[in-house]
Design a protein around this motif. Sequence first.
Motif, PDB file in Angstrom:
ATOM      1  N   UNK A  37       0.788  -1.219   0.000  1.00 58.34           N
ATOM      2  CA  UNK A  37       0.000   0.000   0.000  1.00 58.34           C
ATOM      3  C   UNK A  37       0.818   1.265   0.000  1.00 58.34           C
ATOM      4  N   UNK A  38       0.173   2.318  -0.499  1.00 52.98           N
ATOM      5  CA  UNK A  38       0.814   3.624  -0.640  1.00 52.98           C
ATOM      6  C   UNK A  38       1.096   4.283   0.707  1.00 52.98           C
ATOM      7  N   UNK A  39       0.414   3.854   1.755  1.00 53.03           N
ATOM      8  CA  UNK A  39       0.626   4.442   3.079  1.00 53.03           C
ATOM      9  C   UNK A  39       2.018   4.123   3.643  1.00 53.03           C
ATOM     10  N   UNK A  40       2.739   3.197   3.041  1.00 55.76           N
ATOM     11  CA  UNK A  40       4.090   2.840   3.500  1.00 55.76           C
ATOM     12  C   UNK A  40       5.195   3.631   2.793  1.00 55.76           C
ATOM     13  N   UNK A  41       4.803   4.539   1.920  1.00 57.88           N
ATOM     14  CA  UNK A  41       5.798   5.288   1.139  1.00 57.88           C
ATOM     15  C   UNK A  41       6.741   6.087   2.036  1.00 57.88           C
ATOM     16  N   UNK A  42       6.207   6.768   3.036  1.00 57.96           N
ATOM     17  CA  UNK A  42       7.036   7.574   3.935  1.00 57.96           C
ATOM     18  C   UNK A  42       8.024   6.696   4.707  1.00 57.96           C
ATOM     19  N   UNK A  43       7.551   5.550   5.173  1.00 58.62           N
ATOM     20  CA  UNK A  43       8.417   4.609   5.899  1.00 58.62           C
ATOM     21  C   UNK A  43       9.565   4.151   5.011  1.00 58.62           C
ATOM     22  N   UNK A  44       9.248   3.811   3.784  1.00 61.08           N
ATOM     23  CA  UNK A  44      10.280   3.336   2.847  1.00 61.08           C
ATOM     24  C   UNK A  44      11.269   4.441   2.495  1.00 61.08           C
ATOM     25  N   UNK A  45      10.780   5.660   2.358  1.00 59.70           N
ATOM     26  CA  UNK A  45      11.672   6.776   2.021  1.00 59.70           C
ATOM     27  C   UNK A  45      12.645   7.067   3.159  1.00 59.70           C
ATOM     28  N   UNK A  46      12.250   6.753   4.389  1.00 59.27           N
ATOM     29  CA  UNK A  46      13.101   7.032   5.551  1.00 59.27           C
ATOM     30  C   UNK A  46      14.082   5.910   5.874  1.00 59.27           C
ATOM     31  N   UNK A  47      13.996   4.797   5.166  1.00 60.34           N
ATOM     32  CA  UNK A  47      14.966   3.717   5.382  1.00 60.34           C
ATOM     33  C   UNK A  47      16.338   4.228   4.977  1.00 60.34           C
ATOM     34  N   UNK A  48      17.308   3.990   5.800  1.00 61.70           N
ATOM     35  CA  UNK A  48      18.668   4.447   5.493  1.00 61.70           C
ATOM     36  C   UNK A  48      19.320   3.508   4.493  1.00 61.70           C
ATOM     37  N   UNK A  49      20.016   4.098   3.547  1.00 63.58           N
ATOM     38  CA  UNK A  49      20.738   3.293   2.563  1.00 63.58           C
ATOM     39  C   UNK A  49      21.998   2.726   3.208  1.00 63.58           C
ATOM     40  N   UNK A  50      22.594   1.789   2.559  1.00 61.40           N
ATOM     41  CA  UNK A  50      23.820   1.149   3.067  1.00 61.40           C
ATOM     42  C   UNK A  50      24.916   2.200   3.280  1.00 61.40           C
ATOM     43  N   UNK A  51      25.050   3.111   2.320  1.00 62.85           N
ATOM     44  CA  UNK A  51      26.084   4.136   2.399  1.00 62.85           C
ATOM     45  C   UNK A  51      25.830   5.077   3.578  1.00 62.85           C
ATOM     46  N   UNK A  52      24.549   5.429   3.811  1.00 60.45           N
ATOM     47  CA  UNK A  52      24.219   6.294   4.934  1.00 60.45           C
ATOM     48  C   UNK A  52      24.535   5.608   6.265  1.00 60.45           C
ATOM     49  N   UNK A  53      24.215   4.322   6.352  1.00 63.36           N
ATOM     50  CA  UNK A  53      24.500   3.572   7.579  1.00 63.36           C
ATOM     51  C   UNK A  53      26.002   3.479   7.832  1.00 63.36           C
ATOM     52  N   UNK A  54      26.771   3.196   6.805  1.00 65.19           N
ATOM     53  CA  UNK A  54      28.226   3.109   6.945  1.00 65.19           C
ATOM     54  C   UNK A  54      28.789   4.461   7.389  1.00 65.19           C
ATOM     55  N   UNK A  55      28.278   5.537   6.807  1.00 62.68           N
ATOM     56  CA  UNK A  55      28.726   6.873   7.189  1.00 62.68           C
ATOM     57  C   UNK A  55      28.453   7.169   8.651  1.00 62.68           C
ATOM     58  N   UNK A  56      27.269   6.793   9.129  1.00 62.75           N
ATOM     59  CA  UNK A  56      26.941   7.015  10.537  1.00 62.75           C
ATOM     60  C   UNK A  56      27.830   6.178  11.455  1.00 62.75           C
ATOM     61  N   UNK A  57      28.070   4.928  11.078  1.00 63.08           N
ATOM     62  CA  UNK A  57      28.919   4.052  11.893  1.00 63.08           C
ATOM     63  C   UNK A  57      30.339   4.604  11.957  1.00 63.08           C
ATOM     64  N   UNK A  58      30.864   5.048  10.827  1.00 62.64           N
ATOM     65  CA  UNK A  58      32.216   5.620  10.801  1.00 62.64           C
ATOM     66  C   UNK A  58      32.271   6.865  11.681  1.00 62.64           C
ATOM     67  N   UNK A  59      31.229   7.698  11.605  1.00 63.70           N
ATOM     68  CA  UNK A  59      31.177   8.890  12.455  1.00 63.70           C
ATOM     69  C   UNK A  59      31.181   8.539  13.929  1.00 63.70           C
ATOM     70  N   UNK A  60      30.408   7.503  14.285  1.00 61.94           N
ATOM     71  CA  UNK A  60      30.370   7.079  15.685  1.00 61.94           C
ATOM     72  C   UNK A  60      31.706   6.507  16.140  1.00 61.94           C
ATOM     73  N   UNK A  61      32.370   5.779  15.265  1.00 63.68           N
ATOM     74  CA  UNK A  61      33.663   5.197  15.624  1.00 63.68           C
ATOM     75  C   UNK A  61      34.762   6.252  15.693  1.00 63.68           C
ATOM     76  N   UNK A  62      34.682   7.267  14.851  1.00 64.06           N
ATOM     77  CA  UNK A  62      35.724   8.285  14.815  1.00 64.06           C
ATOM     78  C   UNK A  62      35.687   9.182  16.042  1.00 64.06           C
ATOM     79  N   UNK A  63      34.521   9.420  16.587  1.00 65.59           N
ATOM     80  CA  UNK A  63      34.398  10.344  17.708  1.00 65.59           C
ATOM     81  C   UNK A  63      35.261   9.938  18.904  1.00 65.59           C
ATOM     82  N   UNK A  64      35.178   8.704  19.419  1.00 65.77           N
ATOM     83  CA  UNK A  64      36.044   8.339  20.546  1.00 65.77           C
ATOM     84  C   UNK A  64      37.523   8.331  20.168  1.00 65.77           C
ATOM     85  N   UNK A  65      37.834   7.934  18.972  1.00 62.71           N
ATOM     86  CA  UNK A  65      39.234   7.904  18.522  1.00 62.71           C
ATOM     87  C   UNK A  65      39.790   9.321  18.482  1.00 62.71           C
ATOM     88  N   UNK A  66      38.995  10.273  17.988  1.00 58.62           N
ATOM     89  CA  UNK A  66      39.454  11.647  17.928  1.00 58.62           C
ATOM     90  C   UNK A  66      39.693  12.211  19.328  1.00 58.62           C
TER      91      UNK A  66
END
Length: 192
Positions: free
Chosen positions: A119-148
């Motif tokens: 159904x079309x009511x799931x369009x917003x949910x699907x649009x908000x799913x993070x892509x693989x690249x976005x997830x990797x970017x967030x993980x790298x950001x989280x890992x870099x913070x303590x190292x920095x």
Amino acid sequence: MTKDNKVVAIQEIKDLLQDAKVVYVADLEGLNAQKTSDFRRQAFKNNITVKVVKNTLLQKAMEQLDVDFSEMYGTFKGNSALMVAETANAPAKLIKDFRKKDTKPALKSAFVQETFYLGDNNLETLANIKSREEMIGEIIGLLQSPIQRLVSALQNKAEAAGAVAEEVVAETPAVEEAPAAEATETPEASAE
């Protein structure tokens, strides 16, 4: 459409779906040729394959695959456009952006990350799913913070230790220079 044409069409759909992890079925009915062309052009730019298919042929192709798409079959009514992509949220974002100008295309169903969305009511949910690249970017950001923070702390300690060492070095030569000066004067005095 002859039986041979149907077999070829089913095989083309199967080939498209064979290794697909992201499958959307949308309704493009009501879009004129210009808007449909614009939709396909934007899909191509976003690495989304769009194919308008007959519902029965799509269902027959899906039945021949390893994945059980049976939950989606009920949404196969009217015009159907099959959308296959690598990025989970790309087709949803495309539909959402395109609908800012028009009420179509509408989402019929989707298979994303081994989950069905009906159904079309799931369009917003699907649009908000993070892509693989976005997830990797967030993980790298989280890992870099303590190292920095660790590197910064070590640099501050090294700078503080360096300052203490410089003070010690600055004091030590002044004490040693005085005896050296006396030693130099003593031979001259004996030479006179």
